[in-house]
Write an enzyme that holds these catalytic residues in place. Structure first.
Site, PDB file in Angstrom:
ATOM      1  N   GLY A 193      39.688  35.738  31.115  1.00 52.64           N
ATOM      2  CA  GLY A 193      39.697  37.174  30.847  1.00 52.64           C
ATOM      3  C   GLY A 193      41.061  37.696  30.467  1.00 52.64           C
ATOM      4  O   GLY A 193      41.200  38.854  30.072  1.00 52.64           O
ATOM      5  N   SER A 206      48.131  41.234  45.034  1.00 48.22           N
ATOM      6  CA  SER A 206      47.329  40.290  45.806  1.00 48.22           C
ATOM      7  C   SER A 206      48.017  38.940  45.972  1.00 48.22           C
ATOM      8  O   SER A 206      49.076  38.841  46.566  1.00 48.22           O
ATOM      9  CB  SER A 206      45.952  40.149  45.153  1.00 48.22           C
ATOM     10  N   ASN A 226      37.051  31.334  46.482  1.00 49.92           N
ATOM     11  CA  ASN A 226      38.447  31.570  46.872  1.00 49.92           C
ATOM     12  C   ASN A 226      38.589  32.307  48.203  1.00 49.92           C
ATOM     13  O   ASN A 226      39.716  32.527  48.675  1.00 49.92           O
ATOM     14  CB  ASN A 226      39.198  32.328  45.764  1.00 49.92           C
ATOM     15  N   ARG A 251      38.179  27.874  30.452  1.00 49.78           N
ATOM     16  CA  ARG A 251      38.150  27.132  31.709  1.00 49.78           C
ATOM     17  C   ARG A 251      36.923  26.214  31.731  1.00 49.78           C
ATOM     18  O   ARG A 251      35.813  26.631  31.378  1.00 49.78           O
ATOM     19  CB  ARG A 251      38.129  28.096  32.894  1.00 49.78           C
ATOM     20  N   PRO A 280      35.369  31.632  28.973  1.00 46.72           N
ATOM     21  CA  PRO A 280      36.675  32.062  28.470  1.00 46.72           C
ATOM     22  C   PRO A 280      37.441  32.820  29.554  1.00 46.72           C
ATOM     23  O   PRO A 280      36.848  33.538  30.363  1.00 46.72           O
ATOM     24  CB  PRO A 280      36.314  32.985  27.299  1.00 46.72           C
ATOM     25  N   ASP A 337      47.586  40.395  50.010  1.00 44.37           N
ATOM     26  CA  ASP A 337      47.173  41.737  50.442  1.00 44.37           C
ATOM     27  C   ASP A 337      46.023  41.682  51.437  1.00 44.37           C
ATOM     28  O   ASP A 337      45.417  42.702  51.756  1.00 44.37           O
ATOM     29  CB  ASP A 337      46.810  42.620  49.246  1.00 44.37           C
ATOM     30  N   ASP A 384      45.607  35.918  51.932  1.00 42.84           N
ATOM     31  CA  ASP A 384      46.408  36.052  50.718  1.00 42.84           C
ATOM     32  C   ASP A 384      47.357  37.244  50.873  1.00 42.84           C
ATOM     33  O   ASP A 384      47.442  37.851  51.940  1.00 42.84           O
ATOM     34  CB  ASP A 384      45.522  36.177  49.474  1.00 42.84           C
TER      35      ASP A 384
END
Length: 584
Positions: free
Chosen positions: A539, A100, A410, A545, A537, A314, A312
């Protein structure tokens, strides 16, 4: 031993149907021998794809992603697993080789379920376990999956395969195909496709064409036909200009946009930059760069007011942007896209007389700008649900609505229509007892369903949907952007000894551990006008964050800093304590 025939799907994009190929004596279209023989061959095949020592792989929302140089054994094993998934579902599944928006040296793979959905969550653990099994233990790892799910190994399997434009794609594809061959699976290698195109193809195939023609050309035709019909009798436009610049991230989206263009009959003047002819994939270009850096890719020649689009790597994410009359950069991200689409679909549902029968809603994550949430709920009167970060969570939540719009900030998102919604909309479009305005609104909804790729976020489809709505409303980019003003925000990350020390609930908006953290956050948020903050947290790495927003950028920055200090102190921060933001 007699020769026999086997059906294999067309390998050439644009070709429909199935072809019968002659299979020589002694070979198999799919294995029906002893399970022990198949598992032994899987172990034997691993010798050509040895797993590196000391590396653990995890299948997450985006599948597997890592440096391409270490992924060969993962791809081989995912070929094995894809065949099992197909046998378990008694349908064609797919495998997409992509990373991606990651840098070009990275790559990855994700599996696609029969209706174009992401891989069922329960199978993520099977994927991770198989990827981390020692080479000599592959047979027993497969056996555990087969036994746990009661898979009939003698059933046929069929897998669609595609990749993005990364140089590492071809050898990794071969590793995956090696795994499929061990399992005796039939497969179709489509070569280079966008991720959403592969999702579309597998759904078309398994729905026996009900969703569309299962070819790349069929994808372009379906989108273009709906787009052109929606633009008929559009009238003269004062503000909207059918001119757009697309930043293709030097990836597959640029290639496929060029293939789409002839189908659009010059209804849009599209200029494609960052088309892969020079420059590296996702390097200082693409949707992620534009959103994070809050500026156009270097080298893009943009006039004030000119509408621009970034895909982006892909082509499953899209964001819009423009420069205003003063040359100031303005981003139109997933939040802006979701409010635009939800508003338009809501108007069509009401105009068709279906507002009582169908409920429309928007799904966001905690990262969605607070202004977008308030605009949807207070101005548009559209229900908003919050889901955990990750497209699979939004997709699942959107299924609770008859018309569910979901986008991450996003730019990854789409719209889902329930079976009931599709039936009622199509019925209304053909109901002569309704007045013409209601039938016309229902007809436009039907065309919108064709224009939207419901399987997954699709940059090309979403781009055409936005252009359709802007044209219908006769809006320039400024008109769209003025619907609400984003609150300033700041995103930080704090290194911690163990990210699992932070636990959350309420779609990640409330921290339940460590003790005292949420109470501290609440007190800090109360100090700031329109303040909001949450922590979650990561992943994939030992960081937490921290997101904060407030009425001014200075306040958002200070709130994020103060919350990050609490995370550092209460959740086992390592390294230097976070420093206050610069005031210069």
């Amino acid at each position: 031993m007699r020769a026999h025939n086997v059906k294999v799907h067309a390998l050439l994009p644009g070709c429909a149907g199935e072809f019968v190929f002659h299979v020589a004596p002694g070979t198999h279209p799919y294995r029906t021998g002893k399970m022990s023989d198949i598992l032994a061959e899987a172990v034997k095949g691993a010798a050509a794809h040895p797993r590196p020592e000391g590396i653990n792989f995890t299948y997450g929302t985006a599948g597997f992603r890592d440096k391409s140089t270490i992924l060969d054994p993962v791809l081989y094993r995912m070929g094995l697993l894809a065949a099992l998934r197909s046998k378990a579902k008694k349908a064609t599944v797919a495998a997409m080789i992509t990373a991606s928006h990651n840098p070009e040296p990275d790559n990855g793979v994700k599996l696609v379920d029969p209706m174009g959905e992401m891989l069922e969550a329960a199978w993520e653990k099977h994927s991770t376990d198989l990827a981390n099994a020692k080479d000599e233990d592959i047979g027993s790892a497969l056996q555990r999956i087969i036994d746990a799910l009661d898979i009939d190994i003698s059933l046929p399997s069929d897998v669609f395969v595609a990749r993005d434009t990364r140089p590492s794609g071809p050898p990794l594809t071969q590793a995956l195909l090696d795994g499929l061959k061990v399992m005796g699976s039939t497969f179709t290698d489509f070569g280079i496709l966008t991720t959403p195109q592969l999702h579309y193809l597998v759904r078309c195939h398994n729905s026996k064409g009900a969703y569309g023609e299962p070819t790349e050309d069929g994808y372009y035709k379906k989108l273009a036909q709906a787009f052109l019909k929606l633009r008929e009798d559009a009238g003269t436009k004062k503000k909207y200009q059918p001119v757009v610049i697309i930043d293709g991230a030097n990836g597959v989206g640029a290639l496929k946009t060029r293939k789409l263009q002839p189908h659009l009959n010059d209804s849009l003047k599209i200029t494609v930059c960052n088309d892969g002819s020079s420059g590296k994939l996702n390097d200082k270009c693409g949707a992620d760069f534009v959103k994070v850096q809050q500026k156009p890719p270097p080298g893009m020649e943009i006039q004030p007011g000119q509408r621009c689009v970034s895909f982006d790597g892909d082509a499953d994410r899209v964001v819009f942007f423009y420069l205003n009359k003063d040359g100031v950069f303005n981003l139109l991200d997933g939040d802006k896209i979701s409010t635009l689409i939800a508003g338009y679909l809501g108007e069509l549902v009401s105009a068709s007389g279906l507002q009582v029968q169908l409920n429309i809603g928007v799904v966001q994550t905690a990262y969605a700008n607070g202004s977008s949430t308030r605009y949807l709920e207070d101005v548009m009167k559209v229900p908003v649900s919050c889901a955990k970060t990750g497209v699979k969570h939004l997709h699942h939540k959107a299924l609770e609505f008859d018309v569910g719009v979901y986008f991450e900030a996003n730019g990854h998102g789409t719209v889902l229509f329930s079976d009931q919604a599709e039936q009622k909309i199509k019925s209304a479009s053909q109901d002569d007892s309704l007045d013409s305005s209601k039938r016309e609104a229902a007809t436009r909804l039907t065309l919108m369903m064709d224009l939207i790729n419901q399987t997954v976020g699709d940059a090309i489809s979403d781009f055409l949907v936005v252009e359709t709505i802007l044209s219908t409303r006769d809006w320039a980019a400024d008109d769209w952007n003025m619907q609400y003003k984003d609150l300033p925000s700041r995103l930080l990350k704090i290194k911690v000894k163990d990210r699992t020390a932070v636990q959350t609930t309420d779609a990640e908006r409330c921290a339940t551990a460590p003790a005292g953290l949420q109470e501290a956050i609440n007190k800090l948020v109360a100090k700031y006008q329109q303040g909001r903050s949450f922590v979650r947290p990561s992943g994939t790495e030992d960081v937490v964050r921290v997101f904060a927003e407030a009425d001014t950028q200075a306040n958002a920055d200070m709130l994020a800093h103060e919350v990050s200090v609490q995370v550092y102190q209460l959740a086992g921060g390592i390294g230097e304590q976070p420093q206050p933001p610069s005031t210069s």
